[in-house]
Motif scaffolding. Structure first.
Motif, PDB file in Angstrom:
ATOM      1  N   HIS A  79      -3.549  -7.615  -4.071  1.00 27.78           N
ATOM      2  CA  HIS A  79      -3.419  -6.131  -3.879  1.00 27.78           C
ATOM      3  C   HIS A  79      -3.189  -5.868  -6.261  1.00 27.78           C
ATOM      4  O   HIS A  79      -4.183  -5.314  -6.347  1.00 27.78           O
ATOM      5  N   SER A 117       3.022   1.855  -3.327  1.00 27.13           N
ATOM      6  CA  SER A 117       1.765   2.269  -4.690  1.00 27.13           C
ATOM      7  C   SER A 117       1.408   3.649  -4.252  1.00 27.13           C
ATOM      8  O   SER A 117       1.385   4.863  -5.003  1.00 27.13           O
ATOM      9  N   HIS A 118       0.832   4.302  -3.533  1.00 25.61           N
ATOM     10  CA  HIS A 118       1.104   5.681  -2.302  1.00 25.61           C
ATOM     11  C   HIS A 118       1.668   6.349  -3.519  1.00 25.61           C
ATOM     12  O   HIS A 118       1.573   6.935  -3.744  1.00 25.61           O
ATOM     13  N   HIS A 119       2.989   6.336  -2.933  1.00 21.21           N
ATOM     14  CA  HIS A 119       4.137   6.650  -2.815  1.00 21.21           C
ATOM     15  C   HIS A 119       4.885   6.595  -4.884  1.00 21.21           C
ATOM     16  O   HIS A 119       6.138   6.380  -4.410  1.00 21.21           O
ATOM     17  N   GLN A 120       4.045   6.201  -5.110  1.00 17.85           N
ATOM     18  CA  GLN A 120       3.754   5.709  -6.949  1.00 17.85           C
ATOM     19  C   GLN A 120       5.801   5.363  -6.949  1.00 17.85           C
ATOM     20  O   GLN A 120       6.219   5.403  -8.191  1.00 17.85           O
ATOM     21  N   TYR A 121       5.952   4.297  -6.439  1.00 18.07           N
ATOM     22  CA  TYR A 121       7.373   3.199  -6.151  1.00 18.07           C
ATOM     23  C   TYR A 121       6.851   2.004  -7.122  1.00 18.07           C
ATOM     24  O   TYR A 121       7.664   0.990  -7.144  1.00 18.07           O
ATOM     25  N   HIS A 159      -6.637  -6.110  -6.127  1.00 16.06           N
ATOM     26  CA  HIS A 159      -7.256  -4.358  -6.455  1.00 16.06           C
ATOM     27  C   HIS A 159      -8.173  -4.614  -5.416  1.00 16.06           C
ATOM     28  O   HIS A 159      -9.517  -4.048  -4.563  1.00 16.06           O
ATOM     29  N   THR A 202       3.918   0.744  -9.522  1.00 19.24           N
ATOM     30  CA  THR A 202       2.376   0.454 -10.322  1.00 19.24           C
ATOM     31  C   THR A 202       2.605  -0.117 -11.394  1.00 19.24           C
ATOM     32  O   THR A 202       3.537  -1.461 -10.957  1.00 19.24           O
ATOM     33  N   THR A 257       1.128  -1.477  -0.679  1.00 19.48           N
ATOM     34  CA  THR A 257       0.297   0.386  -0.237  1.00 19.48           C
ATOM     35  C   THR A 257       0.946   1.350  -0.352  1.00 19.48           C
ATOM     36  O   THR A 257       0.552   1.906  -0.803  1.00 19.48           O
ATOM     37  N   ALA A 258       1.957   1.349   0.853  1.00 16.86           N
ATOM     38  CA  ALA A 258       2.768   2.813   0.870  1.00 16.86           C
ATOM     39  C   ALA A 258       3.605   2.407  -0.395  1.00 16.86           C
ATOM     40  O   ALA A 258       3.818   3.771  -1.350  1.00 16.86           O
ATOM     41  N   LYS A 313      -8.859  -4.084  -1.800  1.00 14.02           N
ATOM     42  CA  LYS A 313      -8.564  -2.539  -0.550  1.00 14.02           C
ATOM     43  C   LYS A 313      -7.632  -3.272   0.754  1.00 14.02           C
ATOM     44  O   LYS A 313      -8.101  -4.677   0.748  1.00 14.02           O
TER      45      LYS A 313
END
Length: 102
Positions: free
Chosen positions: A69, A45-49, A72, A51, A42-43, A74
């Motif tokens: 993941h 993905s959130h910080h776009q490391y 998709h 994709t 999640t982290a 949650k």
């Protein structure tokens, strides 16, 4: 993607190369690590490391985290499902042959 800079030195000449690399992630086995795996994905993905271009893989709990993941699901739902499955197995005394129906 990561841009990697390589300098190659040969007989008084330095050649520079720039190579574009894709970083992949692999998650280890271990049921107790599942919440950490979910949080990490999640982290990232959130910080776009992480994709759609990054390969991800895992074993055991890591594979479940990767599959949820990639599907998709949650993070809260994935964690809740594993807690319910764990409780179900505890009530029946073991997991072997008791995972279905949940």
């Amino acid at each position: 993607s990561i841009i990697c800079h390589l300098s190659i030195k040969s007989t008084n000449t330095i050649t520079s190369l720039f190579i574009k690399m894709v970083v992949g992630y692999s998650l280890s086995p271990g049921g107790l690590l599942f919440p950490w795996h979910i949080g990490t994905l999640t982290a990232l993905s959130h910080h776009q490391y992480l994709t759609e271009k990054n390969p991800i893989a895992g074993s055991s709990a890591g594979a479940i985290a990767v599959a949820s993941h990639a599907s998709h699901v949650k993070p809260e739902i994935a964690l809740d499902a594993t807690i319910r499955m764990s409780n179900h197995c505890r009530e029946l005394g073991q997991a072997r042959g008791n995972l279905l129906p949940l």
